[in-house]
Design a protein around this motif. Structure first.
Motif, short mmCIF file in Angstrom:
data_model
loop_
_atom_site.label_atom_id
_atom_site.label_comp_id
_atom_site.label_asym_id
_atom_site.label_seq_id
_atom_site.Cartn_x
_atom_site.Cartn_y
_atom_site.Cartn_z
N MET A 265 0.84 -1.20 0.00
CA MET A 265 0.00 0.00 0.00
C MET A 265 0.86 1.24 0.00
O MET A 265 1.79 1.37 0.78
CB MET A 265 -0.88 -0.01 1.25
N LYS A 266 0.55 2.18 -0.86
CA LYS A 266 1.28 3.44 -0.86
C LYS A 266 0.73 4.30 0.27
O LYS A 266 -0.46 4.51 0.38
CB LYS A 266 1.11 4.16 -2.19
N LYS A 267 1.64 4.80 1.10
CA LYS A 267 1.22 5.63 2.21
C LYS A 267 1.01 7.06 1.74
O LYS A 267 1.50 7.49 0.71
CB LYS A 267 2.30 5.63 3.30
N LEU A 268 0.29 7.83 2.56
CA LEU A 268 0.32 9.27 2.37
C LEU A 268 1.76 9.72 2.53
O LEU A 268 2.56 9.06 3.17
CB LEU A 268 -0.57 9.95 3.41
N THR A 269 2.09 10.85 1.98
CA THR A 269 3.48 11.29 1.99
C THR A 269 4.05 11.34 3.40
O THR A 269 5.16 10.92 3.64
CB THR A 269 3.60 12.68 1.34
N ILE A 270 3.28 11.85 4.35
CA ILE A 270 3.76 11.89 5.72
C ILE A 270 4.06 10.48 6.21
O ILE A 270 5.07 10.22 6.83
CB ILE A 270 2.72 12.57 6.64
N GLY A 271 3.16 9.56 5.89
CA GLY A 271 3.39 8.18 6.30
C GLY A 271 4.65 7.62 5.68
O GLY A 271 5.41 6.92 6.32
N ALA A 272 4.88 7.95 4.42
CA ALA A 272 6.08 7.45 3.74
C ALA A 272 7.34 8.00 4.38
O ALA A 272 8.38 7.36 4.39
CB ALA A 272 6.03 7.83 2.27
N ALA A 273 7.24 9.19 4.93
CA ALA A 273 8.40 9.78 5.60
C ALA A 273 8.73 9.04 6.88
O ALA A 273 9.86 9.02 7.32
CB ALA A 273 8.12 11.25 5.92
N ILE A 274 7.73 8.42 7.46
CA ILE A 274 7.91 7.76 8.75
C ILE A 274 8.44 6.35 8.60
O ILE A 274 9.32 5.91 9.33
CB ILE A 274 6.57 7.73 9.50
N GLY B 103 17.85 3.25 -6.09
CA GLY B 103 17.75 4.49 -5.34
C GLY B 103 18.64 5.59 -5.89
O GLY B 103 18.23 6.75 -6.00
N LEU B 104 19.86 5.23 -6.28
CA LEU B 104 20.83 6.23 -6.74
C LEU B 104 20.48 6.81 -8.10
O LEU B 104 20.69 7.99 -8.36
CB LEU B 104 22.22 5.60 -6.79
N LEU B 105 19.96 5.98 -9.00
CA LEU B 105 19.70 6.41 -10.37
C LEU B 105 18.28 6.94 -10.57
O LEU B 105 17.84 7.15 -11.70
CB LEU B 105 19.98 5.26 -11.34
N SER B 106 17.59 7.15 -9.48
CA SER B 106 16.23 7.67 -9.54
C SER B 106 16.18 9.04 -10.22
O SER B 106 17.08 9.86 -10.05
CB SER B 106 15.68 7.78 -8.12
N ASP B 107 15.12 9.28 -10.98
CA ASP B 107 14.97 10.55 -11.69
C ASP B 107 13.50 10.92 -11.74
O ASP B 107 12.84 10.83 -12.78
CB ASP B 107 15.55 10.44 -13.10
N GLY B 108 12.97 11.33 -10.60
CA GLY B 108 11.57 11.71 -10.52
C GLY B 108 11.41 13.04 -9.82
O GLY B 108 12.38 13.67 -9.42
N VAL B 109 10.18 13.46 -9.64
CA VAL B 109 9.89 14.75 -9.02
C VAL B 109 9.46 14.59 -7.57
O VAL B 109 10.03 15.21 -6.67
CB VAL B 109 8.79 15.49 -9.81
N TYR B 110 8.48 13.74 -7.33
CA TYR B 110 7.87 13.66 -6.01
C TYR B 110 8.51 12.56 -5.16
O TYR B 110 8.65 11.42 -5.62
CB TYR B 110 6.37 13.41 -6.14
N PRO B 111 8.89 12.87 -3.92
CA PRO B 111 9.63 11.90 -3.10
C PRO B 111 8.88 10.60 -2.85
O PRO B 111 9.50 9.55 -2.69
CB PRO B 111 9.90 12.65 -1.79
N SER B 112 7.55 10.63 -2.82
CA SER B 112 6.81 9.39 -2.57
C SER B 112 6.79 8.48 -3.79
O SER B 112 6.31 7.35 -3.71
CB SER B 112 5.37 9.71 -2.16
N GLN B 113 7.34 8.95 -4.93
CA GLN B 113 7.35 8.14 -6.15
C GLN B 113 8.75 7.74 -6.58
O GLN B 113 8.89 6.94 -7.50
CB GLN B 113 6.71 8.93 -7.31
N THR B 114 9.78 8.28 -5.96
CA THR B 114 11.13 8.07 -6.48
C THR B 114 11.81 6.85 -5.87
O THR B 114 11.37 6.30 -4.86
CB THR B 114 12.00 9.32 -6.24
N GLY B 115 12.91 6.45 -6.51
CA GLY B 115 13.70 5.33 -5.99
C GLY B 115 12.93 4.04 -5.97
O GLY B 115 12.33 3.63 -6.97
N THR B 116 12.94 3.39 -4.83
CA THR B 116 12.31 2.07 -4.70
C THR B 116 10.84 2.15 -4.32
O THR B 116 10.27 1.17 -3.84
CB THR B 116 13.06 1.24 -3.64
#
Length: 744
Positions: free
Chosen positions: A1-10, A535-548
């Motif tokens: 499940m994708k968390k809300l951004t705050i949740g993803a930060a936690i 994670g290193l080669l990620s190229d996106g805008v929003y932190p909840s969508q980037t990397g893994t």
């Protein structure tokens, strides 16, 4: 499940890899001395701006702008006592930001609602990324106490967001007009994911149901934390002390030396201590000539959390499974698996079982054939007993040595930790143009940690890569990758470079001898760097969508596919060199390694599949009754027909993947490894067809898989890379369960 951004930060993601020396410049590895100037300085964009009241907080580093190179966390300045106040302030700030978004008098828009939520909670991200990395890699009793205190607070805060009616009203308003907003593909996905997260988080429940959900989440947070701490305590506390040198018969000298070193550290000087940590347990079971000691070690490992003591996990696991089922039903799903799999590429339990049931019979049949070979070996030696689970690794090593003339101890000198990392870096350089400079002036949280500045072929900074290789008591078991800072683009358009860490549990060097890896351990180094590259080669805008930030049953794909390069002769020739003589691994030995690579795959696949099916069994329950954990596990495995000589890779009471995370971790998701392997095996077939370092294939793989993260549907991204859907036949071939010509 994708968390809300705050949740993803936690929530701290779990994954792993690497290290290196200065002997392979052609692998894109070089060193930077401490006095050398930085190529790039980056502020910590995840951090909060300087607070006016920072003076009153006693100089808490989390309330200050980090002026360290590359915005690295100032580990030397961060003390345990800083986390409590930092979390308190961070949660308060994040709550205020969310309240401001919810109460904004302006009409809801993508920018003032969805993007505003995405970029909120910077201080909470800053604190959480350090804290949860360290509670996995370098914990202590104080951090564990803080975790017990902060866990329920974070759970309550997540619920406050998910169940905020004003906030959901704004999100829903934007969602309803999504097709008229002219959004980019990643923006549309961000909006849809946020809306679904609210619904799946209980936004449409009535007040009584919302309170019930809060109660479930709070209790599950506490249970998951207790489960994790119990496994760590059981692993750290168990030891087998040997004082008779004859009981060391068959063990490699390196393992004996390590056991003597462990004994000295644990107050048993002059003796030898073996533990259930993998670097000790696995080779002991493989080489010890003492069956009674193998049985003791095996029992110690497979009964962690199942000793009816203060660290017992049977009831905790059963309660978690029941609560998860109850929560899923509250949200409108039949089972926890239904709730989880809706967000995975598998989509539902039926599809998961279809794959597992396709592989299980072939794996079990192969395991039975391997058992017969080992029983023959026992009888050939003139012994009269039936093979037991604790004997499997010992006799598997004997059969492999006889069948393929391949002795693991003869292989290890060619796979020192240092040289194997050179192979990882060489592969990353050839495929993706990544170059690595070791830095000696960057902050680190433990002396074991090494830091690398990663650049592209034009000298442009890609990110910072940390490695933490050696087993120690404050580190949980296994191997993983995580981020201290994800790649993203700020509101002001600044491209933030990632800080990625790989953590493993290899044996520590003893004396002047380097750490020598088994073939499987070396493969793990490649595997975990696959996550790091993601994670290193990620190229996106929003932190909840980037990397893994991709579905759980897709995230293992980049790590699994990278393992394939380690077996390629061209790659082996670059790094597989004898640590004493520098001799390149002989082709004859490479041939033996490749021939033996599918040996014992019946065992490996069966023990994994048993764990995956056990996970699904726990999480397809209806939650009507509290199960007896051991009885339920036995009934499940008996129904599968699992042979007694093999235990699941993880039994219920130490199955950290599925029971140690408040957010669920790999629950109803341990199948993900073999599901991801479908993509990995099919993807590597593309490299086989076009050339293992074919630039165009590597470019497409980097663009659509490694760099895109969760910005698009992963199945669609895969088809853009491969031109078709993944074919499961390559998985079966790679595991030796069918021959290539059988798949036609």
């Amino acid at each position: 499940m994708k968390k809300l951004t705050i949740g993803a930060a936690i929530v701290s993601a779990v994954l792993a890899v690497g290290c290196g020396d200065d002997s392979a410049k052609d692998a894109g590895v070089a060193e930077t001395k401490p006095a050398q100037t930085d190529q790039a300085q980056m502020n910590n964009n995840d951090g909060a701006k300087d607070s006016k009241d920072s003076a009153s907080t006693g100089g808490n580093p989390f309330f200050e702008q980090w002026d360290t190179p590359f915005g690295m966390p100032p580990f030397d300045k961060i003390k345990d006592e800083h986390y409590g106040p930092a979390f308190e302030k961070a949660i308060a700030e994040a709550r205020a930001e969310m309240d401001a978004i919810a109460n904004n008098p302006e009409a809801p828009t993508f920018e003032n609602t969805i993007e505003a939520m995405e970029y909120s909670g910077k201080l909470l991200t800053k604190v959480s990324s350090v804290f949860f990395n360290l509670t996995s890699a370098n914990t202590n009793p104080k951090l564990q106490e803080i975790q017990k205190d902060v866990g329920p607070k974070l759970s309550a805060f997540r619920d406050d967001i998910s169940l905020n009616p004003k906030l959901f009203e704004r999100v829903e308003a934007v969602y309803q007009q999504r097709n008229e907003l002219g959004l980019r593909e990643d923006q549309m996905r961000l909006l849809e994911d946020n809306y679904k997260s609210f619904v799946r988080g209980g936004a449409k429940l009535n007040e009584e149901q919302k309170q019930q959900l809060r109660d479930f989440n709070k209790e599950m947070t506490e249970l998951a934390l207790a489960f994790s701490e119990n496994v760590l305590a059981e692993t750290n506390n168990w030891e087998m002390v040997i004082d008779n040198e004859e009981d060391l018969a068959g063990l490699p000298q390196g393992l004996i030396d390590a056991a003597a070193d462990t004994a000295k550290k644990r107050g048993h000087e002059g003796k030898w201590v073996f533990t259930t940590h993998r670097p000790s347990k696995t080779p002991f079971l493989m080489y010890s000539e003492k069956p009674e000691l193998r049985a003791k070690m095996y029992h110690g490992y497979t009964h962690r959390g199942d000793n009816d003591n203060a660290n017992d996990n049977k009831e905790i696991a059963a309660k978690l499974a029941k609560l998860r089922a109850k929560k899923a039903q509250l949200l409108g799903y039949n089972t926890h698996a239904d709730f989880v799999l809706e967000e995975r590429t598998a989509k539902n339990a039926e599809n998961v079982y279809e794959l597992l049931n396709q592989v299980w019979p072939a794996a079990l049949e192969q395991a039975k054939a391997e058992r017969a070979l080992m029983q023959e070996q026992i009888e050939k030696e003139g012994k009269d007993f039936k093979l037991k689970a604790s004997d499997w690794r010992y006799y598997a090593a004997k059969v492999r040595n006889e069948k393929y003339a391949l002795d693991e101890e003869a292989v290890k000198p060619y796979f020192s930790l240092e040289s194997t990392l050179q192979g990882v870096f060489y592969t990353a350089n050839r495929l993706f143009g990544m170059n690595f400079k070791e830095r000696f002036d960057l902050p680190k949280y433990h002396d074991d940690v090494r830091t690398f500045e990663v650049t592209d072929n034009d000298g442009e900074l890609i990110g910072i890569f940390l490695t933490d290789h050696y087993v120690r008591d404050g580190k949980r078991g296994g191997a993983w990758m995580n981020s201290y800072r994800k790649q993203f683009v700020t509101e002001d358009g600044e491209f933030v470079k990632p800080i990625i860490v790989n953590v493993l549990n290899y044996p520590r060097p003893v004396g002047d001898e380097p750490t020598l890896l088994t073939f499987d351990q070396a493969s793990t180094l490649f595997h975990e760097f696959g996550h790091a590259a993601h994670g290193l080669l990620s190229d996106g805008v929003y932190p909840s969508q980037t990397g893994t930030s991709v579905p759980r049953d897709f995230v293992e794909f980049p790590s699994q596919v990278l393992e394939n390069w380690m077996l390629e002769p061209e790659v082996l020739a670059q790094f597989a060199k004898h640590y004493k003589t520098g001799e390149v691994i002989p082709q004859e030995l490479i041939d033996k390694i490749q021939a033996a690579s599918k040996f014992n795959q019946g065992f490996a696949t069966t023990e994994y599949m048993a764990a995956a099916l056990l996970d699904m069994a726990w999480h397809t329950l209806d939650g009507k009754e509290l199960k007896d954990a051991n009885a339920f596990e036995k009934a499940t495995l008996d129904k599968l027909g699992l042979i007694p000589e093999i235990a699941p890779r993880y039994r219920t009471t130490y199955f950290n993947h599925i029971f140690s995370s408040a957010s669920g971790g790999y629950s109803a998701g341990y199948y993900s490894y073999i599901w991801s392997e479908i993509f990995a095996a099919d993807a590597y077939q593309a490299f086989r067809e076009n050339g293992i370092f074919d630039k165009e294939t590597a470019k497409k793989y980097k663009k659509y898989i490694l760099s895109s993260g969760g910005t698009q549907d992963p199945i669609e991204l895969y088809k853009k890379f491969r031109g078709k859907e993944a074919d499961p036949k390559y998985l079966m071939i790679s595991r030796g369960l069918i021959e290539a010509d059988e798949s036609k």
